[in-house]
Write a protein that holds these residues in place. Sequence first.
Motif, mmCIF file in Angstrom:
data_model
loop_
_atom_site.group_PDB
_atom_site.id
_atom_site.type_symbol
_atom_site.label_atom_id
_atom_site.label_comp_id
_atom_site.label_asym_id
_atom_site.label_seq_id
_atom_site.Cartn_x
_atom_site.Cartn_y
_atom_site.Cartn_z
ATOM 1 N N UNK A 4 0.851 -1.183 0.000
ATOM 2 C CA UNK A 4 0.000 0.000 0.000
ATOM 3 C C UNK A 4 0.893 1.242 0.000
ATOM 4 N N UNK A 5 0.341 2.365 -0.475
ATOM 5 C CA UNK A 5 1.094 3.614 -0.532
ATOM 6 C C UNK A 5 0.263 4.791 -0.035
ATOM 7 N N UNK A 6 0.951 5.784 0.499
ATOM 8 C CA UNK A 6 0.373 7.068 0.862
ATOM 9 C C UNK A 6 1.344 8.144 0.368
ATOM 10 N N UNK A 7 1.117 9.384 0.757
ATOM 11 C CA UNK A 7 2.080 10.429 0.418
ATOM 12 C C UNK A 7 3.006 10.638 1.606
ATOM 13 N N UNK A 8 4.185 11.217 1.348
ATOM 14 C CA UNK A 8 5.180 11.401 2.411
ATOM 15 C C UNK A 8 4.883 12.597 3.296
ATOM 16 N N UNK A 9 4.322 13.647 2.700
ATOM 17 C CA UNK A 9 4.074 14.858 3.483
ATOM 18 C C UNK A 9 2.814 15.562 3.011
ATOM 19 N N UNK A 34 -4.583 0.974 5.446
ATOM 20 C CA UNK A 34 -5.995 0.573 5.340
ATOM 21 C C UNK A 34 -6.994 1.698 5.575
ATOM 22 N N UNK A 35 -6.560 2.946 5.524
ATOM 23 C CA UNK A 35 -7.478 4.085 5.655
ATOM 24 C C UNK A 35 -8.332 4.211 4.406
ATOM 25 N N UNK A 36 -7.724 4.009 3.254
ATOM 26 C CA UNK A 36 -8.399 4.253 1.986
ATOM 27 C C UNK A 36 -8.294 5.720 1.609
ATOM 28 N N UNK A 37 -9.104 6.125 0.666
ATOM 29 C CA UNK A 37 -9.153 7.517 0.220
ATOM 30 C C UNK A 37 -10.348 8.145 0.919
ATOM 31 N N UNK A 38 -10.071 9.126 1.773
ATOM 32 C CA UNK A 38 -11.096 9.695 2.640
ATOM 33 C C UNK A 38 -11.157 11.206 2.450
ATOM 34 N N UNK A 39 -12.366 11.706 2.245
ATOM 35 C CA UNK A 39 -12.602 13.144 2.113
ATOM 36 C C UNK A 39 -13.183 13.677 3.415
ATOM 37 N N UNK A 40 -12.755 14.892 3.784
ATOM 38 C CA UNK A 40 -13.285 15.580 4.959
ATOM 39 C C UNK A 40 -13.609 17.016 4.548
ATOM 40 N N UNK A 41 -14.845 17.452 4.817
ATOM 41 C CA UNK A 41 -15.244 18.834 4.560
ATOM 42 C C UNK A 41 -14.934 19.662 5.799
ATOM 43 N N UNK A 42 -13.829 20.407 5.783
ATOM 44 C CA UNK A 42 -13.434 21.241 6.924
ATOM 45 C C UNK A 42 -14.441 22.339 7.230
ATOM 46 N N UNK A 47 -14.513 16.172 11.704
ATOM 47 C CA UNK A 47 -14.442 14.793 12.163
ATOM 48 C C UNK A 47 -15.274 13.835 11.320
ATOM 49 N N UNK A 48 -15.995 14.354 10.323
ATOM 50 C CA UNK A 48 -16.877 13.520 9.513
ATOM 51 C C UNK A 48 -16.167 13.119 8.219
ATOM 52 N N UNK A 49 -16.035 11.826 8.010
ATOM 53 C CA UNK A 49 -15.271 11.314 6.874
ATOM 54 C C UNK A 49 -16.203 10.672 5.842
ATOM 55 N N UNK A 50 -15.905 10.937 4.572
ATOM 56 C CA UNK A 50 -16.616 10.282 3.474
ATOM 57 C C UNK A 50 -15.580 9.514 2.670
ATOM 58 N N UNK A 51 -15.721 8.212 2.661
ATOM 59 C CA UNK A 51 -14.778 7.374 1.939
ATOM 60 C C UNK A 51 -15.105 7.415 0.442
ATOM 61 N N UNK A 52 -14.067 7.485 -0.372
ATOM 62 C CA UNK A 52 -14.237 7.416 -1.828
ATOM 63 C C UNK A 52 -14.495 5.954 -2.172
ATOM 64 N N UNK A 53 -15.736 5.588 -2.145
ATOM 65 C CA UNK A 53 -16.162 4.205 -2.294
ATOM 66 C C UNK A 53 -17.412 4.196 -3.176
ATOM 67 N N UNK A 85 -3.519 6.703 -10.807
ATOM 68 C CA UNK A 85 -2.340 6.612 -11.667
ATOM 69 C C UNK A 85 -1.059 6.480 -10.850
ATOM 70 N N UNK A 86 -1.021 7.152 -9.700
ATOM 71 C CA UNK A 86 0.179 7.127 -8.857
ATOM 72 C C UNK A 86 0.094 6.061 -7.761
ATOM 73 N N UNK A 87 -0.961 5.258 -7.825
ATOM 74 C CA UNK A 87 -1.134 4.087 -6.951
ATOM 75 C C UNK A 87 -1.194 4.439 -5.464
ATOM 76 N N UNK A 88 -1.892 5.549 -5.152
ATOM 77 C CA UNK A 88 -2.078 5.961 -3.759
ATOM 78 C C UNK A 88 -3.296 5.243 -3.200
ATOM 79 N N UNK A 89 -3.095 4.512 -2.107
ATOM 80 C CA UNK A 89 -4.166 3.746 -1.475
ATOM 81 C C UNK A 89 -4.776 4.462 -0.281
#
Length: 146
Positions: A4-9, A34-42, A47-53, A85-89
């Motif tokens: 799995x991959x994420x970003x460094x910073x 295992x977080x997945x791709x999660x959106x948060x509307x600041x 604290x409310x997360x919407x998973x890109x699912x 494309x950049x394989x970010x999980x």
Amino acid sequence: MIQQCTIQQKTNISGIGIHNGKKVNLILEPAKINTGIVFIRNDININYRIKADWTNVFKTILNTSIKKNNIIIGTIEHLMSALSALKIDNIIIRLDNDEVPILDGSSQYFAKMIQKAGIQKQTALKKFIRITNKISIHDKDKLVSL
């Protein structure tokens, strides 16, 4: 075996939403395994997360929008394309409006943003689904199959 991959910073960008015409600030943050791709509307609830699912897909006419409990995030398709494309999980995406900025109308700026933040391999392996039976959907003269 692929990790799995994420970003460094953390990284950020600002722009305008193409459908609402409003300024939006977008922040990408590294996320745990295992977080997945999660959106948060600041602007609504940090604290409310919407998973890109696929279960949260709300609309696909003129853009792709996700929705959970009446909180909508629109025009996610170009950012999602760059992440794929950049394989970010695993990533946290924070924004202060209801739409991802359109930027130049492609995924180019998002891809450069992710590459500049750096891609970090994680210790867990990617999870894949396996299609074991043919699936087809027909709609008038349209067809899609797996």
